[in-house]
Design an enzyme around this catalytic site. Structure first.
Site, short mmCIF file in Angstrom:
data_model
loop_
_atom_site.label_atom_id
_atom_site.label_comp_id
_atom_site.label_asym_id
_atom_site.label_seq_id
_atom_site.Cartn_x
_atom_site.Cartn_y
_atom_site.Cartn_z
N ARG A 1 38.85 60.94 119.13
CA ARG A 1 37.73 61.14 118.22
C ARG A 1 36.55 61.61 119.07
NH1 ARG A 1 40.76 61.09 114.55
NH2 ARG A 1 40.85 59.67 112.76
N GLU B 1 31.98 67.13 113.25
CA GLU B 1 32.95 68.15 112.80
C GLU B 1 32.67 68.49 111.34
OE1 GLU B 1 36.81 66.49 113.41
OE2 GLU B 1 36.47 66.15 115.54
N HIS C 1 40.38 70.16 115.41
CA HIS C 1 40.96 68.86 114.99
C HIS C 1 42.28 69.10 114.26
CE1 HIS C 1 39.94 64.47 113.75
NE2 HIS C 1 41.25 64.63 113.93
P1 NAP Z 1 46.95 52.96 119.04
O1 NAP Z 1 48.42 52.88 119.19
O2 NAP Z 1 46.24 51.88 118.31
O3 NAP Z 1 46.33 53.13 120.51
C1 NAP Z 1 44.95 53.10 120.71
C2 NAP Z 1 44.59 52.81 122.14
O4 NAP Z 1 43.17 52.54 122.15
C3 NAP Z 1 45.27 51.62 122.76
O5 NAP Z 1 45.67 51.92 124.05
C4 NAP Z 1 44.17 50.55 122.77
O6 NAP Z 1 44.25 49.69 123.86
C5 NAP Z 1 42.93 51.38 122.93
N1 NAP Z 1 41.77 50.63 122.44
C6 NAP Z 1 41.59 50.17 121.18
N2 NAP Z 1 40.40 49.51 121.12
C7 NAP Z 1 39.87 49.56 122.34
C8 NAP Z 1 38.67 49.07 122.91
N3 NAP Z 1 37.79 48.37 122.19
N4 NAP Z 1 38.43 49.33 124.22
C9 NAP Z 1 39.32 50.02 124.95
N5 NAP Z 1 40.47 50.52 124.47
C10 NAP Z 1 40.74 50.29 123.19
O7 NAP Z 1 46.52 54.30 118.29
P2 NAP Z 1 47.33 55.69 118.22
O8 NAP Z 1 48.26 55.67 117.08
O9 NAP Z 1 47.84 56.01 119.58
O10 NAP Z 1 46.14 56.67 117.82
C11 NAP Z 1 45.04 56.82 118.68
C12 NAP Z 1 43.96 57.63 118.03
O11 NAP Z 1 44.28 59.02 118.05
C13 NAP Z 1 43.74 57.39 116.52
O12 NAP Z 1 42.99 56.22 116.29
C14 NAP Z 1 43.00 58.63 116.10
O13 NAP Z 1 41.61 58.43 116.24
C15 NAP Z 1 43.46 59.69 117.11
N6 NAP Z 1 44.25 60.74 116.45
C16 NAP Z 1 43.81 62.03 116.53
C17 NAP Z 1 44.52 63.03 115.92
C18 NAP Z 1 44.08 64.46 116.01
O14 NAP Z 1 44.34 65.21 115.07
N7 NAP Z 1 43.48 64.89 117.08
C19 NAP Z 1 45.70 62.73 115.20
C20 NAP Z 1 46.12 61.42 115.15
C21 NAP Z 1 45.40 60.42 115.79
P3 NAP Z 1 45.40 48.55 123.98
O15 NAP Z 1 46.63 49.33 124.35
O16 NAP Z 1 44.94 47.68 125.04
O17 NAP Z 1 45.52 47.93 122.62
#
Ligand code: NAP
Length: 313
Positions: A232, A261, A279
């Site tokens: 994000r 965005e 995005h």
């Molecule tokens: P996820 O499995 O929940 O992984 C998120 C990561 O963020 C984990 O490693 C988590 O750490 C870390 N995190 C969460 N809260 C935190 C905090 N307060 N401080 C530090 N680290 C923190 O999520 P995901 O499914 O991989 O998705 C990640 C993100 O990608 C989504 O939330 C979305 O915003 C983005 N995304 C973007 C697109 C795009 O089109 N560009 C598409 C899909 C998703 P831990 O491992 O320690 O829990």
């Protein structure tokens, strides 16, 4: 009476049609239009299919006294006030996992495009400059570089697996250390930035991770550093990033996400050391279809009293 509210101007025609064919529904372009629905229509709504990044808070939820679920299209649900939903007994669902491959593919693709200067090469060929001026300047080797994954979650892990195939030296930071095939864990992102050339940001969005990639992290990355962000716009200190890019204090960036965005900071477009994408991380036909199906499955399960497939709260 409609039991489903379809909310989001960026729902594609076929996605809207699939939802509308499944349940009696009504459509609004975004949360700001919810108040325009008349009272009986709002009272009938039990589920909302949501797509978009416009804030969806408690005040909007209060328009719907019988609302039970908000099914988000996308894994990132930072636009939805989940705390407000929980306080009202409203469930929130998202669409994790089905998009991991696409987003990880894009991250690696953008990294290669940045290192190997695809944009310059493409422009050189299309403009005819190749014939007049010969070769483009040499660029940078991808295989074997050192990379730090910021957030080794579902998408972060897929990115790391791809980096391993490129024989990269893999580091990561997360709230907790994970079981990995020997990747180096750093509790402190600044310390990790000092140890690597590339940061790939795969954090969740929202208040808690705002500017997690801070000015200090960017400064620690140094002049060979490249930042790839597919998470994000909020997770990286964008003002500090722009300053560092303009002043050559880091080598470049590859960004799929931005603040504000789609009207992003015009300073980005003036830079020649960045790769910029609209995005589109999950934006393949196949993945968007899978996301739409998972959203609909969550709604269907809720309305038929079954367990939600991918609950958030
Ligand atoms: P996820 O499995 O929940 O992984 C998120 C990561 O963020 C984990 O490693 C988590 O750490 C870390 N995190 C969460 N809260 C935190 C905090 N307060 N401080 C530090 N680290 C923190 O999520 P995901 O499914 O991989 O998705 C990640 C993100 O990608 C989504 O939330 C979305 O915003 C983005 N995304 C973007 C697109 C795009 O089109 N560009 C598409 C899909 C998703 P831990 O491992 O320690 O829990």
């Amino acid at each position: 009476m409609s039991e489903l509210l379809i909310c989001g101007a960026n729902f594609k025609e076929d996605e809207r049609a699939r939802l509308a064919n499944a349940y009696p529904s009504v459509f609004v372009g975004g949360p700001s239009e919810m108040a325009d629905l008349d009272e009986p229509t709002r009272a009938a709504i039990k589920a909302i299919a949501y797509k978009g990044h416009a804030p969806f808070g408690g005040a909007e939820m209060d328009h719907f006294p019988n609302l039970g679920v908000i099914a988000n299209y996308g894994v990132g649900y930072d636009a939805i006030d989940v705390e407000a939903a929980s306080a009202r007994g409203v469930k929130v669902t998202n669409t994790p996992n089905v998009l991991n491959d696409d987003v990880a593919d894009l991250a690696i693709g953008m990294l290669i495009a940045q290192f190997r200067t695809f944009y310059r090469g493409e422009t050189h060929v299309r403009s005819g400059a190749w014939a007049d001026q010969g070769e483009i300047p040499l660029n940078r080797k991808v295989t074997g570089t050192s990379v730090g994954i910021v957030g080794l979650g579902r998408i972060g892990r897929e990115i790391a697996d791809r980096c391993a195939a490129f024989k990269m030296d893999i580091h990561y930071t997360s709230r907790s250390e994970k079981e990995t095939p020997g990747w180096t864990y750093h509790a402190d992102p600044v310390e990790m930035a000092r140890a690597v050339d590339v940061l790939i940001v795969a954090l969740v969005g929202g208040k808690e991770t705002e500017n997690h990639v801070s000015k200090a992290v960017i400064d620690a990355l140094g002049p060979r550093g490249v930042i790839v962000n597919i998470s994000r716009g909020t997770t990286v200190d964008e003002a500090a990033l722009l300053d560092a890019l303009e002043q050559g204090r880091i080598a470049g960036a590859a960004l799929d996400v931005f603040l504000n965005e789609p009207r992003i900071d015009p300073r980005f477009a003036k830079l020649d050391n960045v790769v910029l994408q609209p995005h589109q991380g999950s934006g393949s036909v196949e993945t968007r279809r899978a996301m739409a199906e998972l959203q609909l499955e969550n709604i269907a399960n809720f309305l038929s009293g079954k367990a939600l497939v991918t609950p958030v709260n």
